[in-house]
Write a protein that holds these residues in place. Sequence first.
Motif, short mmCIF file in Angstrom:
data_model
loop_
_atom_site.label_atom_id
_atom_site.label_comp_id
_atom_site.label_asym_id
_atom_site.label_seq_id
_atom_site.Cartn_x
_atom_site.Cartn_y
_atom_site.Cartn_z
N GLN A 175 -6.84 16.04 2.37
CA GLN A 175 -6.82 14.59 2.25
C GLN A 175 -5.41 14.07 2.45
O GLN A 175 -4.47 14.47 1.78
N LYS A 176 -5.24 13.18 3.44
CA LYS A 176 -3.95 12.57 3.70
C LYS A 176 -3.95 11.13 3.20
O LYS A 176 -5.01 10.50 3.13
N SER A 177 -2.79 10.64 2.85
CA SER A 177 -2.69 9.33 2.22
C SER A 177 -1.73 8.41 2.96
O SER A 177 -0.91 8.86 3.77
N ILE A 178 -1.85 7.14 2.67
CA ILE A 178 -0.94 6.13 3.21
C ILE A 178 -0.46 5.26 2.05
O ILE A 178 -1.19 5.04 1.08
N TYR A 179 0.79 4.80 2.15
CA TYR A 179 1.33 3.90 1.14
C TYR A 179 1.20 2.47 1.64
O TYR A 179 1.78 2.10 2.66
N HIS A 180 0.42 1.68 0.91
CA HIS A 180 0.10 0.32 1.33
C HIS A 180 0.62 -0.66 0.29
O HIS A 180 0.59 -0.38 -0.91
#
Length: 216
Positions: A175-180
């Motif tokens: 699982q990869k994430s993004i900072y929003h």
Amino acid sequence: MAMRFVVSFALVAAVVADSTSHSSSHVSYGRPPHRPSYHPQPTYGHEPAVPACAENTTKPWCLEDAEYPIYEIKHAVDYHFSKVIDLYADVADLNTELSVERPKTLEEETYLCPSDTAYVRPLRAVNTAGKWRVIVNNVETHYKTLTQTTRVEECLTAGDACPLVPECYESKCLQKSIYHRFLIYDPYDQYFPFAIETFKLPASCACLLGAYTIDH
């Protein structure tokens, strides 16, 4: 008869003097009337660590919230409209394409894992400090509707071996994430109850391959 008239006149004079003294004690001498300000009184309580909307879910955000303070947010946005619009425009123009969290090693990765993708408008979410925050969403003000939409992609088999990859290879779904960034509403800030905070959201599902060698 003259004595009775003198006594009566003295009583009337005393009553008039007493009434005049009480009236003068309430004269404001030109002071303007008190006008209540917008800012509420300081609140000494705190919201629960986990809001009611998150009690029956494991996701770090709520898409539905029966306790969402829509009227309070709308009133605060109307009052601070110009400042809020500046913050909102900053969030709307932000490019988060390069904020994807990548593996720290050089293993080969391919996108072979199943995932669930959706475009969501969260009403509450957990920020990078682990705190639940109220997100400004679906708020109508000055003939505008303030919305904040983001794309999320969640692995359905995170940690499992990648489908269609031979067992001889060491692989797993990652699982990869993004900072929003979201514009949030803080009901406990009595001066300017808005800010921009950072949230970590699921962005994609990758297949991570371990080191291997090819024998000829």
